[in-house]
Design a protein around this motif. Sequence first.
Motif, PDB file in Angstrom:
ATOM      1  N   SER A  48       0.860  -1.185   0.000  1.00 21.94           N
ATOM      2  CA  SER A  48       0.000   0.000   0.000  1.00 21.94           C
ATOM      3  C   SER A  48       0.894   1.233   0.000  1.00 21.94           C
ATOM      4  N   GLN A  84       0.671   4.289  -0.174  1.00 22.97           N
ATOM      5  CA  GLN A  84       0.331   5.469   0.619  1.00 22.97           C
ATOM      6  C   GLN A  84       0.798   5.353   2.071  1.00 22.97           C
ATOM      7  N   MET A  90      -7.124   3.370   4.976  1.00 23.95           N
ATOM      8  CA  MET A  90      -6.138   3.353   3.885  1.00 23.95           C
ATOM      9  C   MET A  90      -5.843   1.912   3.454  1.00 23.95           C
ATOM     10  N   ASP A 140      -8.870   0.140   1.871  1.00 25.48           N
ATOM     11  CA  ASP A 140      -9.205   0.704   0.560  1.00 25.48           C
ATOM     12  C   ASP A 140      -8.173   0.363  -0.513  1.00 25.48           C
ATOM     13  N   THR A 141      -6.938   0.044  -0.098  1.00 24.41           N
ATOM     14  CA  THR A 141      -5.850  -0.122  -1.073  1.00 24.41           C
ATOM     15  C   THR A 141      -5.263  -1.528  -1.100  1.00 24.41           C
ATOM     16  N   HIS A 174      -5.430   9.296   1.016  1.00 26.30           N
ATOM     17  CA  HIS A 174      -5.316   8.707   2.361  1.00 26.30           C
ATOM     18  C   HIS A 174      -4.055   9.232   3.054  1.00 26.30           C
TER      19      HIS A 174
END
Length: 322
Positions: free
Chosen positions: A90, A92, A124, A127-128, A310
């Motif tokens: 991820s 982010q 985050m 969602d990812t 995010h």
Amino acid sequence: MAAAALLLPPRAGAQEVKHYRFAHDQQLNTGYSVAYDMFSAKLKELSKGTMIVDQYPGAQLGQEPQLLQLVKSGDIEFAIISSANTATISPQAGVMSLHFLFRDANHVVKALADQKVIDAIKAMIDDTSQGLHVIATGSQGVRSIYARKEIHKVNDLKGVKIRVQATATEDTIFPAYAAQTVHMPFGSVYTSLQTGVVEAAENSVNVYLVNKHYEVAPVLSMTEHEANNALLFISDKLWQSLSAEQKNWVTTAAAEVSTKEPAKAFELEKAAAAKLKSFGVKVVEDVDKKSFTAIADPYLDKLAKDLGPHAEKIKNLIRAIN
């Protein structure tokens, strides 16, 4: 007689005892093992001994990127992983590695226990990424640079080959300091410092101590450039199999980690620094941090925005904490 015993009904309310794996890449007596101790003890207590968590430290089951994949596939139930290595699944998550995002130790402890920050990190990951969920935040202190030479100011890093974590954050900021970045698994750092493949590395004081990196890089310069954040994961496979009551036990036990482990990690850092000095390790405390922040600060907003919404939200929440 034995046959009759087999016909007896199971004891009312008796629950099967289940064992779960909790993996990490650090030694015992580190922030990761402290997180395990807190989580496993609380979960055992809440479940009345029906949910037992067994620890697999020291990368027994793999380095952090491998552990993430094993949690995603459901082959490991729990793992605590640096937020930097979480960026491998991820990107982010690299926001947590922004240099000088946190003002000091107290800011780190407060931010990691802040429910809005925790919820934003959970969102985050959900969602990812697929196959796993964040249930807690943790810490291993803050990261500083170690080498065979002293680092007093940012110019001392010019041209230095330094092992860093493989995130977009590190690959932007360290070159901005004029250093040369090198990626490798954590388990290869000792040998690479010993043979000169890299000239420097960076990590928290206690990690530097327990992994004996001081033997091959005996100068620790307290740049304190980055919080050594961690995330505690549960596999989605396990999560989906739990009852509502069991889920509540897991989240309650995980909350113990977010609220109590970071402060313990900083206590370990202080003890580790004292021990290193007693071993004769040179600890450079008069680092000119302003020479670093002058370069790093302009990247804070830009990198967070570039990483995604995010990341930007998490950065803003952390910066707003007093």
